[in-house]
Structure formats: structure tokens, C-alpha cells
Design a protein around this motif. Structure first.
Motif, PDB file in Angstrom:
ATOM      1  N   TYR A  26       0.833  -1.209   0.000  1.00 53.42           N
ATOM      2  CA  TYR A  26       0.000   0.000   0.000  1.00 53.42           C
ATOM      3  C   TYR A  26       0.868   1.259   0.000  1.00 53.42           C
ATOM      4  O   TYR A  26       0.603   2.202  -0.767  1.00 53.42           O
ATOM      5  CB  TYR A  26      -0.921   0.003   1.227  1.00 53.42           C
ATOM      6  CG  TYR A  26      -1.587   1.334   1.462  1.00 53.42           C
ATOM      7  CD1 TYR A  26      -2.696   1.722   0.719  1.00 53.42           C
ATOM      8  CD2 TYR A  26      -1.094   2.221   2.420  1.00 53.42           C
ATOM      9  CE1 TYR A  26      -3.303   2.955   0.914  1.00 53.42           C
ATOM     10  CE2 TYR A  26      -1.690   3.450   2.624  1.00 53.42           C
ATOM     11  CZ  TYR A  26      -2.796   3.811   1.869  1.00 53.42           C
ATOM     12  OH  TYR A  26      -3.380   5.043   2.062  1.00 53.42           O
ATOM     13  N   ASN A  48       3.977   1.700  -0.988  1.00 55.36           N
ATOM     14  CA  ASN A  48       4.673   1.853  -2.269  1.00 55.36           C
ATOM     15  C   ASN A  48       3.742   2.474  -3.311  1.00 55.36           C
ATOM     16  O   ASN A  48       4.087   3.454  -3.990  1.00 55.36           O
ATOM     17  CB  ASN A  48       5.163   0.482  -2.743  1.00 55.36           C
ATOM     18  CG  ASN A  48       6.236   0.588  -3.809  1.00 55.36           C
ATOM     19  OD1 ASN A  48       6.481   1.659  -4.351  1.00 55.36           O
ATOM     20  ND2 ASN A  48       6.869  -0.526  -4.119  1.00 55.36           N
ATOM     21  N   GLU A  49       2.544   1.892  -3.414  1.00 50.53           N
ATOM     22  CA  GLU A  49       1.585   2.396  -4.395  1.00 50.53           C
ATOM     23  C   GLU A  49       1.117   3.807  -4.054  1.00 50.53           C
ATOM     24  O   GLU A  49       0.943   4.643  -4.949  1.00 50.53           O
ATOM     25  CB  GLU A  49       0.384   1.445  -4.477  1.00 50.53           C
ATOM     26  CG  GLU A  49       0.731   0.069  -5.022  1.00 50.53           C
ATOM     27  CD  GLU A  49      -0.440  -0.892  -4.954  1.00 50.53           C
ATOM     28  OE1 GLU A  49      -1.475  -0.513  -4.348  1.00 50.53           O
ATOM     29  OE2 GLU A  49      -0.318  -2.013  -5.492  1.00 50.53           O
ATOM     30  N   ARG A  50       0.922   4.086  -2.766  1.00 54.56           N
ATOM     31  CA  ARG A  50       0.410   5.408  -2.364  1.00 54.56           C
ATOM     32  C   ARG A  50       1.445   6.500  -2.617  1.00 54.56           C
ATOM     33  O   ARG A  50       1.102   7.607  -3.069  1.00 54.56           O
ATOM     34  CB  ARG A  50       0.024   5.380  -0.870  1.00 54.56           C
ATOM     35  CG  ARG A  50      -0.646   6.674  -0.390  1.00 54.56           C
ATOM     36  CD  ARG A  50      -1.994   6.835  -1.041  1.00 54.56           C
ATOM     37  NE  ARG A  50      -2.621   8.109  -0.721  1.00 54.56           N
ATOM     38  CZ  ARG A  50      -2.556   9.205  -1.466  1.00 54.56           C
ATOM     39  NH1 ARG A  50      -1.832   9.186  -2.588  1.00 54.56           N
ATOM     40  NH2 ARG A  50      -3.181  10.309  -1.132  1.00 54.56           N
ATOM     41  N   LEU A  69       3.868   6.478  -4.864  1.00 50.54           N
ATOM     42  CA  LEU A  69       3.957   6.692  -6.315  1.00 50.54           C
ATOM     43  C   LEU A  69       2.737   7.459  -6.833  1.00 50.54           C
ATOM     44  O   LEU A  69       2.841   8.252  -7.775  1.00 50.54           O
ATOM     45  CB  LEU A  69       4.087   5.352  -7.038  1.00 50.54           C
ATOM     46  CG  LEU A  69       5.407   4.602  -6.788  1.00 50.54           C
ATOM     47  CD1 LEU A  69       5.406   3.242  -7.480  1.00 50.54           C
ATOM     48  CD2 LEU A  69       6.598   5.441  -7.261  1.00 50.54           C
ATOM     49  N   ARG A  70       1.593   7.247  -6.190  1.00 51.87           N
ATOM     50  CA  ARG A  70       0.402   8.013  -6.587  1.00 51.87           C
ATOM     51  C   ARG A  70       0.546   9.478  -6.196  1.00 51.87           C
ATOM     52  O   ARG A  70       0.098  10.369  -6.907  1.00 51.87           O
ATOM     53  CB  ARG A  70      -0.850   7.390  -5.960  1.00 51.87           C
ATOM     54  CG  ARG A  70      -2.156   8.043  -6.410  1.00 51.87           C
ATOM     55  CD  ARG A  70      -3.301   7.040  -6.377  1.00 51.87           C
ATOM     56  NE  ARG A  70      -3.512   6.481  -5.069  1.00 51.87           N
ATOM     57  CZ  ARG A  70      -4.316   7.024  -4.145  1.00 51.87           C
ATOM     58  NH1 ARG A  70      -4.953   8.148  -4.408  1.00 51.87           N
ATOM     59  NH2 ARG A  70      -4.470   6.441  -2.978  1.00 51.87           N
ATOM     60  N   TRP A  71       1.184   9.733  -5.041  1.00 52.47           N
ATOM     61  CA  TRP A  71       1.480  11.119  -4.655  1.00 52.47           C
ATOM     62  C   TRP A  71       2.330  11.790  -5.744  1.00 52.47           C
ATOM     63  O   TRP A  71       2.100  12.953  -6.113  1.00 52.47           O
ATOM     64  CB  TRP A  71       2.246  11.150  -3.331  1.00 52.47           C
ATOM     65  CG  TRP A  71       1.422  11.106  -2.077  1.00 52.47           C
ATOM     66  CD1 TRP A  71       1.364  10.076  -1.180  1.00 52.47           C
ATOM     67  CD2 TRP A  71       0.576  12.122  -1.551  1.00 52.47           C
ATOM     68  NE1 TRP A  71       0.517  10.382  -0.135  1.00 52.47           N
ATOM     69  CE2 TRP A  71       0.020  11.652  -0.336  1.00 52.47           C
ATOM     70  CE3 TRP A  71       0.211  13.400  -1.992  1.00 52.47           C
ATOM     71  CZ2 TRP A  71      -0.854  12.394   0.436  1.00 52.47           C
ATOM     72  CZ3 TRP A  71      -0.666  14.143  -1.219  1.00 52.47           C
ATOM     73  CH2 TRP A  71      -1.193  13.648  -0.026  1.00 52.47           C
ATOM     74  N   GLU A  93       2.513  10.970  -8.962  1.00 49.44           N
ATOM     75  CA  GLU A  93       1.694  11.189 -10.158  1.00 49.44           C
ATOM     76  C   GLU A  93       0.775  12.399  -9.980  1.00 49.44           C
ATOM     77  O   GLU A  93       0.598  13.197 -10.910  1.00 49.44           O
ATOM     78  CB  GLU A  93       0.868   9.937 -10.456  1.00 49.44           C
ATOM     79  CG  GLU A  93       1.708   8.743 -10.893  1.00 49.44           C
ATOM     80  CD  GLU A  93       0.886   7.465 -10.986  1.00 49.44           C
ATOM     81  OE1 GLU A  93      -0.344   7.541 -10.778  1.00 49.44           O
ATOM     82  OE2 GLU A  93       1.478   6.396 -11.258  1.00 49.44           O
ATOM     83  N   GLU A  94       0.171  12.533  -8.796  1.00 47.29           N
ATOM     84  CA  GLU A  94      -0.724  13.667  -8.537  1.00 47.29           C
ATOM     85  C   GLU A  94       0.048  14.987  -8.568  1.00 47.29           C
ATOM     86  O   GLU A  94      -0.455  16.000  -9.072  1.00 47.29           O
ATOM     87  CB  GLU A  94      -1.416  13.485  -7.181  1.00 47.29           C
ATOM     88  CG  GLU A  94      -2.429  12.352  -7.167  1.00 47.29           C
ATOM     89  CD  GLU A  94      -2.929  12.039  -5.766  1.00 47.29           C
ATOM     90  OE1 GLU A  94      -2.442  12.675  -4.796  1.00 47.29           O
ATOM     91  OE2 GLU A  94      -3.798  11.155  -5.638  1.00 47.29           O
ATOM     92  N   TYR A  95       1.273  14.968  -8.032  1.00 51.02           N
ATOM     93  CA  TYR A  95       2.097  16.181  -8.031  1.00 51.02           C
ATOM     94  C   TYR A  95       2.447  16.579  -9.466  1.00 51.02           C
ATOM     95  O   TYR A  95       2.339  17.755  -9.849  1.00 51.02           O
ATOM     96  CB  TYR A  95       3.373  15.932  -7.221  1.00 51.02           C
ATOM     97  CG  TYR A  95       4.204  17.173  -6.948  1.00 51.02           C
ATOM     98  CD1 TYR A  95       4.111  17.827  -5.738  1.00 51.02           C
ATOM     99  CD2 TYR A  95       5.078  17.674  -7.909  1.00 51.02           C
ATOM    100  CE1 TYR A  95       4.872  18.963  -5.462  1.00 51.02           C
ATOM    101  CE2 TYR A  95       5.842  18.801  -7.668  1.00 51.02           C
ATOM    102  CZ  TYR A  95       5.743  19.444  -6.433  1.00 51.02           C
ATOM    103  OH  TYR A  95       6.484  20.574  -6.175  1.00 51.02           O
TER     104      TYR A  95
END
Length: 649
Positions: free
Chosen positions: A536, A538-540, A542-544, A546-548
Motif C-alpha cells: 500500500y 509503495n503504491e500510495r 507513487l500516486r502522490w 503522479e498527482e504532483y
């Protein structure tokens, strides 16, 4: 231009403190420290250090028998206070003991037996000065309802009594074992929200059960749920006795008024303490004078005189009911232990002394083991009696001895006086006692603070009312554990920003005036990292990223710095395992594909040590990628970026 850039580099350059690993310790030392903090957080052996052998023996005896600690210094002045409080709680314990025994579907005399021997045992072993022990409503309800599922107390009273004593033995065994093995943290799984909801639901169920006595119904349901009880009440209206209803209403009103008076004016504690016994005496006289037992009012009947008969020959450790006995003992043991320790700690905090939780577990456990062999059922520290004991000025556990002696006199000489006591008054006493378990202000406070905790409270409450006492409790504990698992498997990550004019970085969602550091994504991980949450996290993260980057694309027309660094603040990460350590290697590889660099901030002792052992090639623990504070990380990495052109020149 070059000189301006160099001066700017000097301005933003600041002292960077080196992150050092913790002192080396062996695996044995780590294991020893971990076990010590788990099982011996209070370090009970520290009082023995540096003491001569004789003194160690004395301290050891005092540890297991606290009466040896305060007994030698006992004085007449203390005795005067204790005798007043002891007699006061005895006046409450006698009618409550009879009432709670009936609630547990046991002979009324067993309630008095349970108010005689256990207080004597607790006085020698217990560490609380204010705890008044005896039968309690919740444990009585659970014991009676669980045993009645398989054995009828009316058709097979002897077997039911044997199972009750055997359950008490197992309850005591569980309690004492938790204390001896230092496993008291297990009862912490009963959260405050769970207990408040459970107690409120149980109080309503107990009160509804008293409708049988308050209305004079003879054919009443054996089920405990709200719907079956109300259905039984309204399907048997022909059995309602107006004489019983009038007497019940009068005495219930009197008891509730007395309780209200004592709550408003604590110095009038004796009003609520003496009211139950006064009601028993007055109602008994009225029934005897008007022969009310011949006019629809049921009475207790003749009670056996004499002290507790031995019951060790009635304990069942084999047969088809062994599973039921062990399950009942486990549930009643945990519930009564939780209540007793909570009550003891509450009054200890008011008087400024300390109650040893493990001592209390052993004291309550041995009290019930001895009680099971002397015709007693599950006992613990009751809040109502302990509150009266506290307000009456109890100084030591001698008040329990005074109460026990008073009950002994009652058992020997006064039992015939209770023959004409009406059951309706006992029902009114129980209702008055359990009303205090419904804590609406505490429930409202939990609603304001934590909605998830309120859901747990509500599940415990509704589960007890609509399903059963034990299943309602199990549902609430299950939801509480699910909440813990959610917190473990889905740890919180927040984005940090700089508070203007300072070198401090805080949660941007919390501090609206915080500003993002250009080119930096700064994240704080606020939980231990382990196998349950690495995927979780790791994925979270990397999502931060992508959002940035998506925000950067949306603001393409504005002046901004592209993302260069991902900084992870590990200050709140107190522990990490091998799966958790590997997340940084995986993250670094994933970020390098995006031309981003990973930096770590303040990895604490155990985390830093395991990271070093994992990263032997210094892949992500280079001096320029591990920092003590977020401010130092941003300043150092920003300086490196801005100074690159001059260095290349």
C-alpha cells in the motif's frame, strides 16, 4: 551573474547534521529489552536492587500480600474510618448480593456467600484501598444467560449450581494467569467505546429482565433480547399484578430519588447506600403485616442459615458441559476483571495512589478460585459499592473485612428476617444499580471525538440488546480489532509544506498557510512499516508523485519548478521489518525511472539500524540522501541544484 549565484549558494547553505546509527546491541539484548517492555513495563524487581537478603524476603512477601505493607502501620484512627465505610457498604452489599444472585438464576443465599469470603481474600491480596468487592450485575447477567442456554436453573438446579461454581473457578484461573504471566494488555482490547456501549446495552437488558418481578409475571421468557422480553411482557398482561406494580413503582421511585440526592450532594452518600436495605426492611415488614404473599406478591422464601459450605466437590472438570463452563468462565472472567481494574484505577487516581494492574489480576483471580470452593460465584470490584466506600472515607482494605464480618453475622443470625422480602423490591434494587451504567455524556463525547469509535459503541449496544450479551461484545471487539488492522494496513501519509518565516515543515492540509517547496514532494509516513502495509505504501507514494506531476501539467502556464526530489520524513516510523526495508529499494528504482531522487529524513534507532544492514552498498543511505530534519534536507538539496551551473562553469 556567476558571483551572484555563488553568494546565493552561500546564503541558502546551512549546517547539515549527520544522521548517526544507534549504539550497537546484541540480538540477546534486543530480545531482552523487548520482552521486558512487553511483560515487565513497570519493572517490579527494581525495589529489590541493592537490598539485603532479609529485606528482599520482606519486600517479596509485601508484593504478594499488600496487607503486610500497610497492616503494621494500621492505627485506631484508620479503623474508625474503615468501620464506618465497611458498615455502610455492607448495608448495600446485603440486598444487592441477594438481588444479583437471582439475576444469575442462582439461589439468593449464594449472593450473600459471595459477599463474605471474596472480600476477605481481596483484603489480603488487593492493592486498592477503595475497591469494594462482591457480585456485580453484568457478570451475574452473563453467567446466568450463558449457562441457561444448555441447563435449566429450574429443572436441574443442582447441575446449574455446579456449573456456576465451575465457571467461577475457570474465571479465577484466567484472571490469575493473566496476572502471573503479565498478560494484562489482553484486556486492553476492550476499548472504552466497547465497554460504554456494552455496559449500556447490558444495563437495559438487566432492567428489562426485572419486568418479571416489577409486574408480577410468572411465565416469563428465558431469552435475553429486547424483542422476546417485550413480547413476553405484553403477551402475559393477564398475569400482571396491580399490587406488585404499585409496590414496585413506590420503592423504585424511592431508590431513584435517593440515588439522585447522593449524586447531587456526595456528602449525603449514606442516603443511596442505606436506601436498598431500608427498602428491604420496610417492604418485608409490610408483606409480613398484611400477608401480601397471599395477594399476588411473590417473596424470596426461607433462606438457609449458616456460613458458606465447601463446594470443591461440586466443581466439574469433565463431561459434556466442560466447554460451556470454560467459555463462560473466560467471558465472565475478562469482563469482571476489566470492570474491577477500571474501578480500582479510577478511585486510586482520585486519591493519588497507584494500583498495580497485575497484582489486581492475581488478587481477583485467587479471590474467585477460593470463592468457587466456598459456594461463591464470580465477584469483582463493583462501581456502586466502591463509590460508596470511597465517599464514606475508607482508608484501607479493612473496610472489606468489616463488610464481610457484617455479612457473616447476617448469615448466622439474621437470615429468617429475609423470608418475607418481596422479589419486586429486589428487582427495583437491581434497576437502580444498573441505571448508572448508562453513560450518555461519555457516549456523546466519543461521538464528538471519533465517529468510528462511536460506531463500535453502537454495535456493542445494539448487539447486546438485539442478539445476545456475549455476541454483542464479540461483535464490538471484532470491529475494534478491524479498526486496528485498518490503521496497520493503511497507514496515514501526508504532504508537508514550509511554514513561512520558519524552518518548520507541517501537514499542508492542516496548516493552510504552509507552502510547497519548489521541486520537492515531502511526505510524512505516520506509522510503523511492516509486511502488512508495504504494498500500500509503495503504491500510495507513487500516486502522490503522479498527482504532483499532474498538478504541474495543469499549471503549465505558471512559473514553477519541476519535481526533482521525493523526501520521506520517517520521524513517526517507530518500527520496521524486512518487508518494510525493501520498500525503499523498490521506491528508489521506480523514482529513478522518472529522473527523481529519494531522500530520507530522521530514521529512528531500529529503522536506521535495519536500513544500514539492508543497504550494504550504500544505495540509498548516502550522506547526501539521509538528513536529520526536513529543513536541512530541503536546504542541502536545493543548494546542490542551484550550485550545479557554477560548478560546471
Amino acid at each position: 551573474m556567476e558571483s551572484n549565484l555563488q553568494s546565493h549558494c552561500l546564503e541558502i547553505n546551512m549546517e547539515v547534521h549527520k544522521v548517526v546509527p544507534p549504539p550497537h546491541s546484541t540480538t540477546f539484548q534486543k530480545l531482552k529489552n523487548r520482552l521486558q517492555e512487553t511483560f515487565f513495563p513497570d519493572d517490579p524487581l527494581r525495589q529489590f536492587k541493592g537490598q539485603p537478603l532479609k529485606r528482599k524476603w520482606i519486600l517479596g512477601a509485601q508484593y504478594f500480600f499488600p496487607i503486610l505493607q500497610w497492616g503494621p502501620n494500621y492505627s485506631l484512627k484508620l479503623f474508625k474510618s474503615d468501620i464506618v465505610s465497611g458498615l455502610t457498604i455492607a448495608s448495600l452489599a446485603i440486598p444487592q448480593g441477594i438481588s444479583y444472585a437471582k439475576l444469575a438464576n442462582l439461589p439468593p443465599i449464594v449472593g450473600l456467600y459471595s459477599s463474605f469470603v471474596p472480600p476477605l481474600v481481596y483484603a489480603a491480596l488487593g492493592s486498592s484501598r477503595d475497591l469494594a468487592v462482591g457480585p456485580v450485575s453484568i457478570a451475574s447477567l452473563i453467567l446466568g444467560s450463558m449457562l441457561r442456554q444448555e441447563v435449566s436453573p429450574t429443572k436441574d438446579p443442582v447441575l446449574f449450581l455446579q456449573l456456576a461454581f465451575s465457571s467461577t473457578f475457570f474465571a479465577g484461573l484466567v484472571q490469575a494467569s493473566l496476572g502471573i504471566l503479565r498478560l494484562g494488555f489482553i484486556i486492553d482490547f476492550l476499548s472504552k467505546a466497547t465497554l460504554i456501549g456494552f455496559m449500556a446495552g447490558a444495563a437495559i437488558i438487566v432492567s428489562l429482565q426485572q419486568l418479571k418481578a416489577l409486574l408480577g409475571i410468572t411465565h416469563f421468557t428465558k431469552q435475553m433480547g429486547l424483542v422476546p422480553v417485550l413480547s413476553s411482557v405484553f403477551h402475559n398482561t393477564a398475569e400482571w399484578s396491580w399490587q406488585t406494580i404499585v409496590m414496585g413503582f413506590c420503592f423504585l421511585s424511592l431508590l431513584l430519588v435517593a440515588r439522585h440526592v447522593s449524586m447531587k450532594k456526595p456528602n449525603l452518600f449514606w442516603v443511596s447506600a442505606g436506601a436498598p436495605l431500608a427498602c428491604v426492611i420496610v417492604s418485608t415488614i409490610l408483606v409480613f403485616a398484611f400477608k401480601a404473599q397471599n395477594h399476588g406478591i411473590s417473596i424470596i422464601g426461607k433462606l438457609q442459615e449458616g456460613l458458606n459450605p465447601p463446594s470443591w466437590n461440586m466443581l466439574h472438570f469433565h463431561g459434556s458441559h466442560l466447554g460451556l463452563v470454560m467459555k463462560t468462565g473466560l467471558v465472565t472472567g475478562i469482563i469482571s476483571l476489566t470492570e474491577g481494574i477500571a474501578v480500582g484505577r479510577t478511585f486510586a487516581a482520585l486519591k493519588g495512589y497507584k494500583v498495580d494492574g497485575n497484582k489486581e489480576m492475581m488478587a481477583i483471580g485467587f479471590m474467585n478460585i477460593v470463592g468457587s470452593s466456598t459456594s461463591c460465584y464470580v465477584t469483582t470490584g463493583a462501581f456502586s459499592r466502591s463509590a460508596v466506600n470511597h465517599n464514606a472515607g475508607a482508608k484501607t482494605a479493612t473496610s472489606n473485612i468489616i463488610m464481610a464480618v457484617t455479612v457473616m453475622v447476617t448469615l448466622l443470625f439474621l437470615m429468617p428476617l429475609f423470608q418475607y422480602t418481596p422479589n419486586v423490591v429486589l428487582g427495583a434494587i437491581i434497576v437502580t444499580a444498573v441505571v448508572g451504567l448508562i453513560d450518555l455524556p461519555a457516549a456523546y463525547k466519543i461521538w464528538k471525538i471519533d465517529k468510528f469509535d462511536f460506531i463500535v459503541l453502537l454495535c456493542a449496544f445494539l448487539g447486546v440488546i438485539f442478539i445476545s450479551v456475549q455476541q454483542g461484545l464479540a461483535i464490538a471487539v471484532g470491529i475494534s480489532i478491524f479498526k486496528i488492522l485498518l490503521q496497520v494496513t493503511r497507514p496515514k501519509t501526508v504532504m508537508l509544506g514550509n511554514i513561512p518565516g520558519t524552518n518548520i515543515y507541517r501537514n499542508l492540509h492542516h496548516y493552510k498557510d504552509g507552502m510547497k517547496a519548489p521541486g520537492f514532494l515531502i511526505l510524512s509516513i505516520e506509522a510503523p512499516i511492516n509486511f502488512a502495509n508495504t504494498t500500500y505504501l509503495n503504491e500510495r507514494i507513487l500516486r502522490w508523485v503522479e498527482e504532483y506531476e499532474a498538478e504541474d501539467e495543469e499549471e503549465d502556464g505558471k512559473k514553477h519548478s519541476p519535481l526533482r526530489f521525493v523526501v520521506l520524513d520517517l520521524s513517526a516510523v517507530s518500527a520496521i521489518d524486512t518487508s518494510g526495508v525493501s520498500i525503499f529499494s523498490d521506491l528508489k528504482k521506480a523514482l529513478e525511472k522518472k529522473d527523481l531522487e529519494l531522500a530520507l529524513v530522521n530514521p529512528v534507532g531500529e529503522v536506521m539500524e535495519k536500513l544500514q544492514r539492508w543497504d550494504e552498498g550504500r544505495d540509498f543511505l548516502r550522506p547526501d540522501s539521509v538528513f536529520l530534519t526536513v529543513g536541512e534536507a530541503v536546504a542541502s538539496l536545493s543548494s546542490a541544484i542551484k550550485c550545479q551551473p557554477s560548478n560546471q562553469a
